[in-house]
Motif scaffolding. Structure first.
Motif, short mmCIF file in Angstrom:
data_model
loop_
_atom_site.label_atom_id
_atom_site.label_comp_id
_atom_site.label_asym_id
_atom_site.label_seq_id
_atom_site.Cartn_x
_atom_site.Cartn_y
_atom_site.Cartn_z
N PRO A 144 -24.65 28.47 18.33
CA PRO A 144 -23.53 28.58 17.78
C PRO A 144 -22.41 29.71 17.82
N LEU A 145 -23.01 31.04 17.76
CA LEU A 145 -22.18 31.98 18.28
C LEU A 145 -21.83 32.01 19.67
N LEU A 146 -22.42 31.56 20.79
CA LEU A 146 -21.91 31.51 21.98
C LEU A 146 -20.91 30.29 22.09
N HIS A 147 -21.01 29.19 21.24
CA HIS A 147 -20.11 28.21 21.66
C HIS A 147 -18.58 28.83 20.96
N ARG A 148 -18.71 29.65 19.84
CA ARG A 148 -17.73 30.08 19.03
C ARG A 148 -16.94 31.07 20.23
N LEU A 149 -17.82 31.87 20.83
CA LEU A 149 -17.30 33.12 21.60
C LEU A 149 -16.36 32.24 22.81
N GLU A 150 -17.17 30.99 23.35
CA GLU A 150 -16.49 30.14 24.40
C GLU A 150 -15.37 29.88 23.70
N ARG A 151 -15.23 29.05 22.58
CA ARG A 151 -14.10 28.65 22.03
C ARG A 151 -12.84 29.75 22.01
N VAL A 210 -23.62 40.63 21.70
CA VAL A 210 -23.74 39.37 22.99
C VAL A 210 -22.81 39.96 23.86
N LEU A 211 -21.45 40.40 23.40
CA LEU A 211 -20.55 40.38 24.51
C LEU A 211 -20.93 41.85 25.25
N GLY A 212 -21.19 42.85 24.76
CA GLY A 212 -22.09 43.80 25.26
C GLY A 212 -23.25 43.57 26.45
N ILE A 213 -24.10 42.49 25.94
CA ILE A 213 -25.22 42.31 26.89
C ILE A 213 -24.57 41.50 27.94
#
Length: 119
Positions: free
Chosen positions: A51-58, A16-19
């Motif tokens: 849930p992954l995006l929310h964790r990356l945001e946190r 996701v970070l790479g995208i």
């Protein structure tokens, strides 16, 4: 092909970070991009991505902003932060080591009769 849950989980953050390093995207576009990049072999669901995006945001690695799509619908767009870029560089280095190590193991197993089977 079925990809085991542990492998999907381990690769999700750097993927996701790479995208997002290519530019801001909304969640559905990220899901679509994963499918495109994997040639359709990886099909993520909303329940896995958000849930992954929310964790990356946190963690401060992505930021989210509400916007409006071309069709006039409200969508949350996600963007990589400076901290997220640093994490991406670290994760790339880690995955390079893992990938190189696996290739060495598989090349050892291959032998001359199986040339090309692991390439």
């Amino acid at each position: 092909m079925h990809i085991e849950k542990d492998l999907v989980a381990a690769s999700a953050t750097p993927l996701v970070l790479g995208i997002l390093a290519d530019g801001d995207l909304h969640g559905y576009a990220i899901l679509k991009r994963v499918g495109e990049l994997s040639g359709g072999r990886m099909q993520w669901t909303d329940g896995m991505l958000y849930p992954l995006l929310h964790r990356l945001e946190r963690n401060g690695w992505v930021r989210a902003e509400w916007g409006v799509s071309d069709a006039g619908r409200k969508r949350k767009h996600y963007a990589l932060t400076a901290s997220g870029r640093e994490v991406l560089v670290e994760r790339q280095a880690q995955w390079d080591v893992v990938g190189d190590t696996l290739r060495q193991v598989w090349n050892t197993l291959r032998g001359p009769e199986a040339a090309g089977a692991w390439a």
